[in-house]
Design a protein around this motif. Structure first.
Motif, PDB file in Angstrom:
ATOM      1  N   UNK A 136      -7.548   3.420  -2.111  1.00 41.89           N
ATOM      2  CA  UNK A 136      -7.507   5.079  -1.513  1.00 41.89           C
ATOM      3  C   UNK A 136      -5.934   5.912  -2.263  1.00 41.89           C
ATOM      4  N   UNK A 137      -5.270   4.125  -2.546  1.00 40.98           N
ATOM      5  CA  UNK A 137      -3.833   4.405  -3.246  1.00 40.98           C
ATOM      6  C   UNK A 137      -4.061   5.628  -4.578  1.00 40.98           C
ATOM      7  N   UNK A 138      -4.593   4.571  -5.592  1.00 38.82           N
ATOM      8  CA  UNK A 138      -5.240   4.767  -7.075  1.00 38.82           C
ATOM      9  C   UNK A 138      -5.580   5.715  -6.835  1.00 38.82           C
ATOM     10  N   UNK A 139      -6.646   6.414  -6.083  1.00 41.32           N
ATOM     11  CA  UNK A 139      -7.069   8.082  -5.790  1.00 41.32           C
ATOM     12  C   UNK A 139      -5.987   8.775  -6.194  1.00 41.32           C
ATOM     13  N   UNK A 140      -5.214   8.120  -5.763  1.00 39.31           N
ATOM     14  CA  UNK A 140      -4.353   9.434  -4.928  1.00 39.31           C
ATOM     15  C   UNK A 140      -2.839   9.365  -5.523  1.00 39.31           C
ATOM     16  N   UNK A 141      -2.870   8.289  -6.707  1.00 38.55           N
ATOM     17  CA  UNK A 141      -1.583   8.164  -7.530  1.00 38.55           C
ATOM     18  C   UNK A 141      -0.138   8.091  -6.526  1.00 38.55           C
ATOM     19  N   UNK A 142      -0.483   6.833  -5.801  1.00 37.01           N
ATOM     20  CA  UNK A 142      -0.580   6.162  -5.078  1.00 37.01           C
ATOM     21  C   UNK A 142       0.135   4.759  -5.985  1.00 37.01           C
ATOM     22  N   UNK A 143       0.969   4.088  -5.835  1.00 34.34           N
ATOM     23  CA  UNK A 143       1.054   3.021  -5.923  1.00 34.34           C
ATOM     24  C   UNK A 143       1.197   1.935  -4.965  1.00 34.34           C
ATOM     25  N   UNK A 144       1.079   0.756  -5.248  1.00 33.77           N
ATOM     26  CA  UNK A 144       1.177   0.311  -3.664  1.00 33.77           C
ATOM     27  C   UNK A 144       1.091  -1.457  -4.602  1.00 33.77           C
ATOM     28  N   UNK A 145       1.162  -2.119  -2.781  1.00 34.73           N
ATOM     29  CA  UNK A 145       1.534  -3.850  -3.401  1.00 34.73           C
ATOM     30  C   UNK A 145       0.794  -4.111  -1.705  1.00 34.73           C
ATOM     31  N   UNK A 146       0.501  -5.363  -1.553  1.00 33.28           N
ATOM     32  CA  UNK A 146       0.238  -5.790  -0.540  1.00 33.28           C
ATOM     33  C   UNK A 146       0.987  -7.260  -0.392  1.00 33.28           C
ATOM     34  N   UNK A 147       1.345  -7.486   0.972  1.00 34.01           N
ATOM     35  CA  UNK A 147       1.426  -9.371   0.992  1.00 34.01           C
ATOM     36  C   UNK A 147       1.692  -9.103   2.383  1.00 34.01           C
TER      37      UNK A 147
END
Length: 218
Positions: free
Chosen positions: A115-126
């Motif tokens: 979803x983030x990639x599709x909407x050009x949102x950078x993302x990080x998960x921990x």
């Protein structure tokens, strides 16, 4: 450049027990990035509840979404988050499937990343506090470059020996089913409050860790 920060998670993202009232790591990180923020973190929320809220947010240009995963065993019910303790013990012993929970968590994070990639949102998960080893099962679904795999928030704040609050909740619940109980009187007060949530010093330390990771974003 980051103009807006979305933060997803439970009380460890909400900023519970931040005696300086700076929105935990979220407010501090946004100050370091000099950006606005939306803190979706909710005390006791499941990862599914948080992702559902995130999908309802408007997309902001030049933004990053950081997901602090809560306990993998929490799930969605008709009125919000359900915990392992909400189910009858015999039901859990008969139907509880850890492999399925881990697979569902991977699917959730995969969907979040897509979803983030599709909407050009950078993302990080921990992982906030649960057992990180449970998340190391590889289904070849995730972009591991954008997941903190070398530590959890709890571990980084020297809280691995904590025995109170949200500590390895998924593993703890499984062991409790079989009669093993955990003491609730041990906590590292340098970075945590008495109930096991990070304190202001802990949130500050974690925000600096995330800031460095954001600068290295791929």
């Amino acid at each position: 450049m980051v103009e807006h920060l979305y933060a997803l998670g439970c009380s460890w993202t909400e900023g519970t027990d931040d005696e300086e009232n700076q929105n935990g790591w979220v407010g501090r990180l946004s100050s370091q990035l000099n950006c606005s923020f939306t803190n979706l973190g909710g005390k006791g929320d499941s990862n599914w509840e948080q992702y559902k809220l995130f999908l309802q947010e408007p997309v902001v240009e030049d933004s990053i979404a950081i997901f602090g995963l809560s306990a993998f065993s929490r799930t969605l019910g008709p009125n919000g988050t359900l915990y392992g303790g909400d189910f009858d013990k015999q039901y859990m012993l008969k139907y509880y499937n850890l492999d399925l929970i881990l697979y569902q968590t991977n699917l959730l994070v995969h969907s979040f990343q897509q979803y983030c990639d599709t909407n050009n949102i950078k993302h990080l998960t921990f992982v906030s506090f649960d057992d990180a080893a449970l998340f190391n099962v590889d289904y070849n679904l995730l972009n591991k470059d954008n997941i903190v795999t070398n530590t959890t928030m709890r571990e980084y704040l020297d809280g691995n020996d904590n025995m109170c609050g949200d500590v390895a909740e998924t593993s703890k619940f499984i062991k409790k089913l079989f009669g093993r109980h955990f003491p609730k009187n041990k906590v590292n007060l340098n970075y945590f409050s008495k109930d096991g949530h990070p304190n202001a010093k802990g949130y500050e330390k974690w925000s600096k860790f995330l800031y460095d990771r954001v600068l290295l974003y791929k």
